[in-house]
Design a protein around this motif. Structure first.
Motif, mmCIF file in Angstrom:
data_model
loop_
_atom_site.group_PDB
_atom_site.id
_atom_site.type_symbol
_atom_site.label_atom_id
_atom_site.label_comp_id
_atom_site.label_asym_id
_atom_site.label_seq_id
_atom_site.Cartn_x
_atom_site.Cartn_y
_atom_site.Cartn_z
ATOM 1 N N HIS A 55 47.527 -43.473 -10.063
ATOM 2 C CA HIS A 55 47.243 -42.641 -11.234
ATOM 3 C C HIS A 55 46.095 -41.672 -10.993
ATOM 4 O O HIS A 55 45.902 -40.727 -11.765
ATOM 5 N N MET A 56 45.316 -41.867 -9.901
ATOM 6 C CA MET A 56 44.238 -40.931 -9.576
ATOM 7 C C MET A 56 44.502 -40.221 -8.247
ATOM 8 O O MET A 56 43.585 -39.740 -7.587
ATOM 9 N N TYR A 57 45.793 -40.173 -7.852
ATOM 10 C CA TYR A 57 46.141 -39.484 -6.602
ATOM 11 C C TYR A 57 45.667 -38.029 -6.652
ATOM 12 O O TYR A 57 45.755 -37.364 -7.685
ATOM 13 N N TRP A 58 45.165 -37.539 -5.528
ATOM 14 C CA TRP A 58 44.724 -36.148 -5.437
ATOM 15 C C TRP A 58 45.065 -35.601 -4.051
ATOM 16 O O TRP A 58 45.296 -36.357 -3.100
ATOM 17 N N GLN A 59 45.106 -34.296 -3.951
ATOM 18 C CA GLN A 59 45.213 -33.636 -2.651
ATOM 19 C C GLN A 59 44.631 -32.240 -2.774
ATOM 20 O O GLN A 59 44.589 -31.653 -3.868
ATOM 21 N N GLN A 60 44.189 -31.714 -1.652
ATOM 22 C CA GLN A 60 43.563 -30.400 -1.640
ATOM 23 C C GLN A 60 44.608 -29.294 -1.677
ATOM 24 O O GLN A 60 45.803 -29.532 -1.458
ATOM 25 N N LYS A 61 44.139 -28.088 -1.926
ATOM 26 C CA LYS A 61 45.010 -26.919 -1.941
ATOM 27 C C LYS A 61 44.287 -25.770 -1.249
ATOM 28 O O LYS A 61 43.060 -25.650 -1.346
ATOM 29 N N ALA A 62 45.070 -24.934 -0.540
ATOM 30 C CA ALA A 62 44.487 -23.774 0.138
ATOM 31 C C ALA A 62 45.450 -22.599 0.005
ATOM 32 O O ALA A 62 46.544 -22.618 0.571
ATOM 33 N N ASP A 63 45.046 -21.581 -0.776
ATOM 34 C CA ASP A 63 45.837 -20.359 -0.919
ATOM 35 C C ASP A 63 45.402 -19.346 0.130
ATOM 36 O O ASP A 63 44.228 -19.301 0.535
ATOM 37 N N HIS A 64 46.370 -18.525 0.578
ATOM 38 C CA HIS A 64 46.088 -17.550 1.632
ATOM 39 C C HIS A 64 46.603 -16.167 1.256
ATOM 40 O O HIS A 64 47.729 -16.037 0.746
ATOM 41 N N GLU A 65 45.788 -15.177 1.522
ATOM 42 C CA GLU A 65 46.223 -13.781 1.551
ATOM 43 C C GLU A 65 45.980 -13.296 2.971
ATOM 44 O O GLU A 65 44.850 -13.351 3.466
ATOM 45 N N ILE A 66 47.056 -12.840 3.640
ATOM 46 C CA ILE A 66 46.957 -12.511 5.064
ATOM 47 C C ILE A 66 47.533 -11.128 5.305
ATOM 48 O O ILE A 66 48.574 -10.761 4.748
ATOM 49 N N GLU A 67 46.855 -10.370 6.152
ATOM 50 C CA GLU A 67 47.373 -9.107 6.667
ATOM 51 C C GLU A 67 47.372 -9.206 8.185
ATOM 52 O O GLU A 67 46.338 -9.519 8.789
ATOM 53 N N VAL A 68 48.530 -8.956 8.799
ATOM 54 C CA VAL A 68 48.648 -9.103 10.240
ATOM 55 C C VAL A 68 49.457 -7.939 10.795
ATOM 56 O O VAL A 68 50.361 -7.421 10.139
ATOM 57 N N GLU A 69 49.091 -7.507 12.004
ATOM 58 C CA GLU A 69 49.802 -6.412 12.660
ATOM 59 C C GLU A 69 50.201 -6.841 14.062
ATOM 60 O O GLU A 69 49.392 -7.378 14.828
ATOM 61 N N LEU A 70 51.469 -6.596 14.392
ATOM 62 C CA LEU A 70 52.019 -6.913 15.703
ATOM 63 C C LEU A 70 51.969 -5.671 16.587
ATOM 64 O O LEU A 70 52.430 -4.593 16.187
ATOM 65 N N ASN A 71 51.432 -5.829 17.792
ATOM 66 C CA ASN A 71 51.422 -4.754 18.780
ATOM 67 C C ASN A 71 52.522 -5.051 19.793
ATOM 68 O O ASN A 71 52.383 -5.951 20.630
#
Length: 778
Positions: A55-71
């Motif tokens: 009843h007290m289960y928890w877990q973390q969260k991590a949101d991402h905003e990513i910008e990536v460029e392929l050469n």
């Protein structure tokens, strides 16, 4: 041997003898039926004794905003990301840990250092490169880690992990934002370095196919059962990752096709009008895929090689990772799959090298996998499921990389066809385990590979009734379980410490689950409990304890003996049918009894000397001298006397009606003795083949071994006479020695073949190709 019992002897007796394998244990029963008890973590408010989240289960969260460029000119990428980390734990955190998996290929990586190596009489360039481990300037370049005000945050890089030291502790219920600026050179995954992500170069058309996975700094898991999971990545053990939402912008050459985790947000900007029309058509096609970019269009793009760029934007919710692929070589097809109340887009990306196999099978296999897995777990919750042909086999949320290429003439072997279908099922299936039921792969590989391989077996059998499944059937794991003890580890072993990784992490747990389903629990109970586990732990972080407990809790079956033997031990199954003794109740009349005694006496007194003496001894003393004779020379012990008749009548008159019924039943009693030669206890599955040509199977639970783990006996009463007995007739217990499963013993020759070894790229034909032979005959 047939034996006769008098009614007065028809009582069970127990005779204690020293077990045949007393050298293994000083007790007849040691630990095999002891409860797991302290082997499992104690229940708490986060994880219950039933195997459910507390009843007290928890877990973390991590949101991402990513910008990536392929050469595409120098095969490198550069990226920037903003991470929003939510501390849902009850603990203040002074630092965060981030995974830098690309550093596994850095010059100072531990991977080549801890790998065993040796010089062979013949060494390939790839083998020598693996020893030299040339510095190719791989691994992350972390340019900055900053808070949202632009201030640098101190970090410490420890090989494939990075500690982010926070300016002040992140308290329970708080969140923080920070940015990471990074870049790295992409490696050739077809080279000696190998690995899951990277690029493949196609010299015939001068193009690259990129599979970008483990490509950005990823948050490690902080959990109630382990704290930070920051065990180093050295190549095999996969990942423990944190759920979150992703917004990703991917900039690539304008003629590239990109597939990724999540939903494309700007299709009008990156697809042609024709492709948009086909995409809309695919959304309404439920029976077959629609080709959105054709092979002819892809081949034309291979030659043009645009210099300008486009940015593809993807969003994904509640995923533990993000992967993508990019190439101008891609053909793209898609179809819709009804799943619950939603439509899922099943899609495939592949180069011309994958055809005709991929256009015929890939997307249909994706759709089938979603339907098969969902029926046994939960409705597939994501909007897309993608299969990419990449001479590889690896999974990520909503997207996976697979292998299986025909030969250049378009023909292929059945091994390539079924290998391709199997790997697509397997990698798409990983969406369920561990992408959604998010176990710690680095700690317990079997929780994703084993469970998924089991589900793969079920899906394969639904694809084709004669599907040549490699893993799942019990008898196919027997050679591994018969290996030398020094080459075996329990399934509950860390992935980096396993010698035979495939059999241990994939095949053995998959086989164990199949045995549970078919032999121990039955399909109905197993399927209910397995679905309960999947639904309890979807989008959460389960441990083995949670799985073991849920399977027992939802089925009502004590399985501790099974987990202990199959998952915590290395003993094989080898149960021997040692002896079968045949008994009948003695209901003969005095005349019948005396006649049988006469036959037995004549048999006992028939020997070669008596045969020769009949001719060689002309006259015995007794024959020549009547004075040497007495009562016994004329006495016939096999003559029925009045006393015999009276005793028989008196005995029969004394019987109760039930005793008379039993005496006249004609039942055959078969006392069977079994030895546990392998050590792993299992049920006794016994097939009785009768003299009239019929047969019958009896199933005795494994608990028959609970008081003596080495030897047991069991008596079976049968109306018919038994001609032969077979132990484990359907090969469902993984018995490593089937030669001792028969009564009377049967001996079958083992055959071997001579072969010429051959090798080739993964998923490419290396053996027989009947399709080519048939085509050449035309």
């Amino acid at each position: 041997m047939k034996k006769l019992l008098t009614l007065t002897a028809f009582a069970l007796g127990i005779f204690c003898t020293m077990p045949a394998f007393a050298q293994w244990s000083e007790q007849n029963h040691a630990e095999r039926f002891e409860q797991l008890g302290t082997e499992l973590r104690s229940p708490n408010v986060y994880r219950t004794a039933s195997g459910a989240p507390g009843h007290m289960y928890w877990q973390q969260k991590a949101d991402h905003e990513i910008e990536v460029e392929l050469n595409d000119d120098n095969q490198s990428i550069k990226g920037w990301q903003k991470v929003t980390y939510f501390n849902n734990s009850p603990d203040p955190l002074k630092y965060l840990w981030i995974q830098l998996d690309q550093n596994e290929r850095a010059a100072d990586s531990n991977t080549p250092k801890i790998a065993e190596s040796r010089i062979n009489p013949r060494m390939s360039l790839r083998q020598l490169e693996g020893i030299l481990w040339h510095d190719q300037d791989l691994g992350y370049k972390i340019h900055s880690v900053k808070d949202m005000s632009g201030k640098d945050i101190p970090v410490t890089i420890v090989k494939t992990m990075m500690r982010v030291d926070l300016p002040q502790p992140l308290m329970p219920g708080q969140q923080m934002e920070f940015t990471v600026d990074w870049s790295f050179n992409i490696h050739d995954r077809m080279s000696f370095i190998g690995g899951r992500p990277g690029y493949e170069y196609f010299p015939k058309d001068g193009n690259y196919l990129y599979t970008m996975a483990e490509w950005f700094p990823r948050m490690a898991v902080y959990s109630d059962f382990e704290g930070w999971q920051h065990k180093q990545f050295v190549g095999r053990g996969e990942f423990a990752l944190t759920f979150g939402d992703y917004k990703v912008k991917i900039t690539v050459p304008a003629d590239h096709m990109v597939g990724a985790t999540g939903v494309l947000q700007n299709p009008q900007e990156v697809l042609s009008a024709t492709e948009m029309q086909r995409w809309e058509q695919a959304k309404k096609s439920y029976d077959k895929p629609v080709v959105i970019r054709t092979q002819a269009e892809a081949e034309r793009l291979e030659k043009q090689k645009a210099k300008d760029k486009k940015t593809w934007v993807f969003h994904a919710e509640n995923v533990r990772d993000f992967a993508w692929t990019s190439s101008r070589k891609f053909i793209w097809d898609a179809m819709a799959v009804k799943q619950g109340g939603n439509d899922v887009m099943a899609m495939s990306y592949y180069g011309k090298e994958g055809n005709p196999l991929w256009e015929q099978y890939s997307t249909k296999v994706v759709a089938h996998t979603i339907k098969s897995y969902s029926a046994r777990t939960f409705d597939y919750p994501y909007p897309v499921a993608i299969s990419v042909e990449a001479s590889n086999g690896m999974e990520y949320p909503m997207i996976c990389f697979n292998y299986g290429r025909p030969d250049e003439d378009g023909t292929y072997s059945d091994a390539v066809k079924y290998g391709m279908i199997s790997v697509i099922i397997h990698e798409v299936g990983h969406n369920y385990f561990p992408m959604i039921v998010n176990s710690d792969e680095r700690q317990w590989s079997w929780m994703d590979e084993g469970l998924n391989t089991f589900m793969q077996f079920l899906a394969e059998q639904e694809w084709d009734r004669d599907y040549p499944s490699r893993r799942g059937p019990a008898h196919k794991i027997a050679p591994y379980m018969a290996s030398e003890r020094r080459l075996l580890e329990p399934i509950m072993t860390n992935s980096e410490n396993i010698i035979q990784f495939g059999p241990n992490a994939y095949a053995k747990p998959a086989t164990a689950l199949n045995i549970l389903r078919e032999t121990i629990m039955g399909r109905e109970l197993f399927d209910y409990a397995f679905k309960e586990y999947a639904q309890r732990w979807m989008f959460k972080h389960p441990t083995p304890d949670d799985f073991f407990r849920t399977m027992e809790d939802a089925s009502g079956i004590d399985l501790d003996w099974f987990w202990r033997g199959w998952f915590f031990g290395t003993d094989p199954v080898d149960i021997s049918l040692e002896a079968v003794n045949w008994y009948k109740l003695d209901n003969r009349t005095p005349a019948e009894k005396k006649a049988d005694q006469k036959k037995a006496f004549d048999r006992e007194e028939s020997y070669v000397s008596k045969t020769y003496n009949a001719k060689d001894i002309e006259q015995t003393v007794v024959e020549a001298d009547p004075a040497t004779r007495d009562f016994y020379n004329s006495y016939n012990p096999f003559t029925v006397t009045p006393e015999d008749e009276k005793a028989y009548k008196d005995f029969m008159a004394s019987l109760s009606p039930k005793e008379k019924e039993l005496m006249n039943s004609g039942l055959n009693f078969y006392e069977m003795k079994f030895k546990n030669l392998g050590g792993l206890v299992m049920p006794l599955i016994i097939q009785f083949n009768y003299t009239d040509g019929t047969s019958e199977v009896e199933r005795i639970p494994a608990e028959i071994w609970r008081l003596n783990e080495w030897e047991v006996s069991k008596v079976f009463a049968k109306k018919k006479e038994v001609a032969s007995v077979v132990l484990d007739p359907f090969r469902e217990t993984a018995d490593i020695d089937e030669s001792n499963n028969y009564w009377p013993r049967q001996f079958v020759p083992s055959r071997f073949e001579m072969f010429k070894s051959a090798g080739g790229a993964r998923g490419v034909s290396t053996g027989d190709n009947p399709m080519r032979r048939a085509r050449n005959r035309k």
